[in-house]
Design a protein around this motif. Structure first.
Motif, PDB file in Angstrom:
ATOM      1  N   ARG A  97     -11.156 112.450 -53.212  1.00  0.00           N
ATOM      2  CA  ARG A  97     -11.545 112.880 -51.867  1.00  0.00           C
ATOM      3  C   ARG A  97     -10.307 113.002 -50.983  1.00  0.00           C
ATOM      4  NH1 ARG A  97     -11.582 108.762 -48.256  1.00  0.00           N
ATOM      5  NH2 ARG A  97     -11.456 106.669 -49.097  1.00  0.00           N
ATOM      6  N   SER A 211     -12.684  95.005 -43.226  1.00  0.00           N
ATOM      7  CA  SER A 211     -12.445  96.441 -43.410  1.00  0.00           C
ATOM      8  C   SER A 211     -13.636  97.220 -42.890  1.00  0.00           C
ATOM      9  CB  SER A 211     -12.260  96.773 -44.899  1.00  0.00           C
ATOM     10  OG  SER A 211     -11.048  96.258 -45.346  1.00  0.00           O
ATOM     11  N   LEU A 212     -13.370  98.316 -42.217  1.00  0.00           N
ATOM     12  CA  LEU A 212     -14.436  99.182 -41.720  1.00  0.00           C
ATOM     13  C   LEU A 212     -14.272 100.572 -42.326  1.00  0.00           C
ATOM     14  CD1 LEU A 212     -14.383  98.307 -37.903  1.00  0.00           C
ATOM     15  CD2 LEU A 212     -15.887  97.339 -39.649  1.00  0.00           C
ATOM     16  N   ARG A 213     -15.333 101.110 -42.885  1.00  0.00           N
ATOM     17  CA  ARG A 213     -15.299 102.468 -43.430  1.00  0.00           C
ATOM     18  C   ARG A 213     -16.004 103.411 -42.458  1.00  0.00           C
ATOM     19  NH1 ARG A 213     -14.798 102.979 -49.157  1.00  0.00           N
ATOM     20  NH2 ARG A 213     -14.328 100.991 -50.137  1.00  0.00           N
ATOM     21  N   ASN A 214     -15.683 104.668 -42.562  1.00  0.00           N
ATOM     22  CA  ASN A 214     -16.377 105.703 -41.776  1.00  0.00           C
ATOM     23  C   ASN A 214     -16.371 105.426 -40.276  1.00  0.00           C
ATOM     24  OD1 ASN A 214     -17.042 106.940 -44.257  1.00  0.00           O
ATOM     25  ND2 ASN A 214     -18.825 105.606 -44.458  1.00  0.00           N
ATOM     26  N   GLY A 232     -12.052 107.682 -40.976  1.00  0.00           N
ATOM     27  CA  GLY A 232     -11.843 107.092 -42.300  1.00  0.00           C
ATOM     28  C   GLY A 232     -11.910 105.584 -42.277  1.00  0.00           C
ATOM     29  N   GLU A 233     -10.954 104.959 -42.990  1.00  0.00           N
ATOM     30  CA  GLU A 233     -10.974 103.500 -43.158  1.00  0.00           C
ATOM     31  C   GLU A 233      -9.929 102.802 -42.289  1.00  0.00           C
ATOM     32  OE1 GLU A 233     -10.907 101.957 -47.238  1.00  0.00           O
ATOM     33  OE2 GLU A 233     -11.681 103.912 -47.878  1.00  0.00           O
ATOM     34  N   GLU A 235      -8.533  98.541 -41.393  1.00  0.00           N
ATOM     35  CA  GLU A 235      -8.687  97.102 -41.647  1.00  0.00           C
ATOM     36  C   GLU A 235      -7.961  96.301 -40.575  1.00  0.00           C
ATOM     37  OE1 GLU A 235      -5.560  96.380 -45.236  1.00  0.00           O
ATOM     38  OE2 GLU A 235      -7.191  97.781 -45.624  1.00  0.00           O
ATOM     39  N   GLY A 243      -4.527 100.051 -42.352  1.00  0.00           N
ATOM     40  CA  GLY A 243      -5.411 100.940 -43.102  1.00  0.00           C
ATOM     41  C   GLY A 243      -5.011 102.394 -42.919  1.00  0.00           C
TER      42      GLY A 243
END
Length: 408
Positions: A97, A211-214, A232-233, A235, A243
């Motif tokens: 991706r 961590s946080l995605r999206n 995106g990601e 942290e 991140g």
């Protein structure tokens, strides 16, 4: 036979040496470490994102510092050429991706080993544990290289591919800047790039390792002007933010000692304020007789909830059905504008790459040769070019290394 010395057996140096040797030149590749490609081994968290599967214009767009300088390099040795080079060396690749290209094995040492194999196949004279002290020119023409052990190598051309200042344990200790400066070149002030950020908010330490995605971020300068946004990601660290999205954002921030930046995180970018408000109302209905701190369980990671409650100024013990419409609306705004004040970059030693370096208008962009000294060439991170994450910086190394090796 023309003698060429390449200083630095990283991505740029190994490609430059192989290309020069392929032309029948007498090539010596000097590496101060006991093995080649030390920095390659740690790129992409040990997986090595070699390039991006995008068109050339997109490559250039992803180089915020002097991207246009790289037109010739990127068009001469393209991302397709990079993939083909590794395929021919027995390394299969895959595209993930974000158009990121990795070795199929997910092992960075396969990339380093392939480049070393190519160097040896081309009969390059590879010398390890060889530290260069000086590059000497006479009458503005390269004459020789003097090593730290006082030995000398007479040569017609030198390719400086020593890297920047990031990750000094890999050998990137700024030697190339010293060589360039001694030969009359201007060095644009160096700073870390693709680096974590320290922030002023003390509560960030409570979010360490989350961590946080999206998520979406927007970076504003002191005039409240947007300088960067991304999705995106991310942290949290003990002292700030890191991140992929933060590393890329760091490329767009100039001197943090002179400019006050803030980073605004949208924790729910898929929902506008109206939709997020409806979502929260639904959760509030579900937890109507519970305390407020319980009402956020479905919406946020556990570690984040106490922080959001504190910032919302809603009592954590308040029963959900007592929360006012205004308090709920403020909560929505907070989730869409979770704001941090930038303090500084993390130390340059932790940076993936160095921003700054040899001034590009003193280098011929078609050949990578110095405009000041005949026979002096530059390749890779030592030049004042740097890009976002996604394989773009390695593409710079491969492309500039190819040009230097081809024209030296």
């Amino acid at each position: 036979m023309k003698k060429v010395v390449v200083i630095g057996a990283g991505a740029a140096g190994m490609v430059a040496a192989s290309v020069a040797a392929d032309r029948g030149l007498d090539v010596t590749l000097l590496e101060k470490n006991h093995r080649v490609g030390r920095k390659i081994l740690i790129t992409g968290k040990g997986r090595c994102n070699i390039t991006s599967d995008c068109d050339i214009e997109e490559l250039i767009e992803n180089v915020p510092t002097n991207g246009k300088f790289l037109y010739s390099a990127f068009y001469t040795f393209t991302n397709d050429d990079v993939i083909q080079m590794f395929n021919s060396l027995g390394v299969k690749t895959k595209t993930e991706r974000g158009k990121r290209v990795f070795p199929e094995s997910d092992k960075a040492h396969d990339i380093a080993n392939a480049l070393e194999k190519q160097v040896k196949n081309k009969k390059v004279n590879l010398v390890l544990n060889a530290s260069v002290d000086k590059v000497i020119a006479k009458n503005n023409k390269i004459e020789k290289v003097i090593l730290k052990d006082k030995s000398e190598i007479k040569c017609d051309a030198v390719i400086v591919a020593t890297g920047g200042l990031s990750y000094p344990l890999t050998g990137s200790t700024g030697d190339g800047y010293k060589f360039a400066k001694s030969l009359g070149h201007t060095i644009v002030d160096t700073k870390p790039s693709l680096i974590g950020i320290e922030v002023q908010e003390k509560f960030v330490s409570e979010l360490e390792k989350l961590s946080l995605r999206n998520i979406a971020i927007t970076v504003y300068n002191s005039k409240n002007k947007k300088v960067y946004d991304d999705f995106g990601e991310l942290e949290f660290t003990k002292v700030g933010l890191d991140g992929p999205v933060i590393k890329s954002a760091s490329c767009r921030m100039k001197d943090t000692t002179k400019e006050n930046y803030k980073i605004v995180i949208d924790l729910k970018p898929a929902l506008d304020e109206e939709k997020l408000d409806k979502r929260i109302q639904k959760d509030f209905q579900k937890y109507t007789n519970k305390k407020f701190e319980k009402a956020l369980d479905d919406l946020l990671p556990k570690k984040l909830i106490p922080i959001i409650i504190d910032l919302s100024e809603i009592d954590k013990d308040m029963v959900v059905h007592q929360i006012s419409r205004e308090q709920r609306k403020n909560l929505v705004k907070l989730l869409k504008n979770f704001t941090f004040t930038v303090k500084r970059y993390r130390p340059i030693e932790e940076a993936i790459i160095t921003s700054g370096g040899v001034k590009v208008n003193e280098i011929n962009s078609s050949t990578m040769e110095s405009k000041l000294v005949e026979g002096l060439y530059f390749a890779g991170e030592v030049i004042d070019v740097d890009a976002y994450t996604g394989g773009f910086n390695l593409q710079i190394a491969f492309s500039t290394g190819y040009l230097a090796g081809y024209y030296c």
